[in-house]
Write an enzyme that holds these catalytic residues in place. Sequence first.
Site, PDB file in Angstrom:
ATOM      1  CD  GLN A 134      -2.711   1.108   2.591  1.00  0.00           C
ATOM      2  OE1 GLN A 134      -2.970   0.018   3.079  1.00  0.00           O
ATOM      3  NE2 GLN A 134      -3.210   2.224   3.055  1.00  0.00           N
ATOM      4  N   GLY A 135       0.770   2.068  -1.045  1.00  0.00           N
ATOM      5  CA  GLY A 135       1.552   3.293  -1.155  1.00  0.00           C
ATOM      6  C   GLY A 135       0.732   4.512  -0.809  1.00  0.00           C
ATOM      7  CE1 TYR A 136      -3.931   4.309  -0.579  1.00  0.00           C
ATOM      8  CE2 TYR A 136      -4.983   4.574   1.556  1.00  0.00           C
ATOM      9  CZ  TYR A 136      -5.062   4.242   0.222  1.00  0.00           C
ATOM     10  OH  TYR A 136      -6.264   3.854  -0.307  1.00  0.00           O
ATOM     11  CB  SER A 137       2.354   6.928   4.939  1.00  0.00           C
ATOM     12  OG  SER A 137       1.208   6.595   5.691  1.00  0.00           O
ATOM     13  CB  SER A 174       3.364  -3.156   5.609  1.00  0.00           C
ATOM     14  OG  SER A 174       3.202  -2.272   6.693  1.00  0.00           O
ATOM     15  CD  GLU A 256      -6.226  -0.394   7.024  1.00  0.00           C
ATOM     16  OE1 GLU A 256      -5.044  -0.682   7.267  1.00  0.00           O
ATOM     17  OE2 GLU A 256      -6.593   0.765   6.798  1.00  0.00           O
ATOM     18  CB  SER A 389      -1.592   9.026  14.615  1.00  0.00           C
ATOM     19  OG  SER A 389      -2.315  10.201  14.289  1.00  0.00           O
ATOM     20  CD  GLU A 391      -1.919  11.777  18.389  1.00  0.00           C
ATOM     21  OE1 GLU A 391      -1.256  11.740  19.435  1.00  0.00           O
ATOM     22  OE2 GLU A 391      -1.831  10.913  17.496  1.00  0.00           O
TER      23      GLU A 391
END
Length: 409
Positions: A134-137, A174, A256, A389, A391
């Site tokens: 997964q290429g998100y962050s 990951s 998810e 996160s 938050e």
Amino acid sequence: MDFSFGAGDEELRARAHAWLTGHLVGPYADALGLGGPGSEHEGVEARRAWERELGRGGWIGQGWELPSGAYGQQRLSLTGQVVWAEEYAALRAPGRVGHIGENLLAPTLIAYGSQEQRDRFLPGIARGEELWCQGYSEPGAGSDLAGIRTTAVREHRPETDGLLRVTGQKIWTSLAQDADWCFVLARTEPGSRRHRGLSFLLVRMDQPGRVEVRPIRQMSGTSEFNEVFFDGAVAAEVVGGEGNGWTVAMGLLALERGVSTLVQQIGFAAELERVVGAYVSSGGAYAASGTPDPVLRERLVRQWAELRTMRWNALRTLGSTGDPGAPSVAKLLWGGWHRRLGELAVAVRGAGACAGPADWAPGTPYELGLDEEQRLFLFTRADTIYGGSDEIQRNIIAERVLGLPKESR
């Protein structure tokens, strides 16, 4: 509410148990208990072969909203999927390496992709032959995905047929070191900001000189997270149309949780059992009087009670739709619980948790000197950060569920 399973579920349990025990032999038996969060480096080749074994048995894609057998998969009810997961965990079957493709990308293609895209990519996932990441962050755009800067530009040359080329950096990816494909959120509209102008792209990882994976060494010594650099990598497909990436990406994140949360909790239960076992075998004798430490005992009981509560909450919300807060509540619950379990694991060990085994030699990679409790403690420090996160999860609940004013920017 009635959380019991029906007769059909128990018949499935017997069938699943028989299939697993009959196939967990040879190299697969050697891989029992290997893999999973914090241990993805263990038995990779055997686990990739096991993924293909699951595919041949039709056990991949049980929850896909498609007719049974459409791509070789069995179609199971929600409770049936839980039954399978319970049997899988009880037998300590190898940690899955294909769960990102099966549980994240495939449902997204079913919901937002074209029939051609489903026909192209779902068979490889169902057979356990193609792995995804997964290429998100990105650096500076982790939980706040609307701030991503990776771009995809379409070439307007006859010889390239209008290919989209992706350039940028992703982080905390990951299983990227083992993945065949990556689904990438990138900015395809120049000058766009925040959630506008984004597209959901499918990018093959095997593009020498165009895709580079750099493992990130963690304090546990393992490297299942990675940096991924794209330098003009070709995007094979756009899912949901250009500019609609935010909608697709948010739809994926909503997928998810669900059954995957219950599967995760089965692993948590096994970890808690090991910690309780360590407490019992030591006599819990860390109190000055030599009697079982009542504080540690109370913390263990609380962990058990909270895990049961998480399970009931997950079962209660299983199959529910349209609740924007349910995924965030689940993430808040399990992230904090798992981190506290890591802290409890070393507390039960006492001062001995600060030392490695007696036969560990200086100069040996230190992750080889860590025992299960130490690795659990170190890895779970990240649980309240990755996957969104705490938050960010609280902001989602506050703004989308409670209707509170949005955070000022």
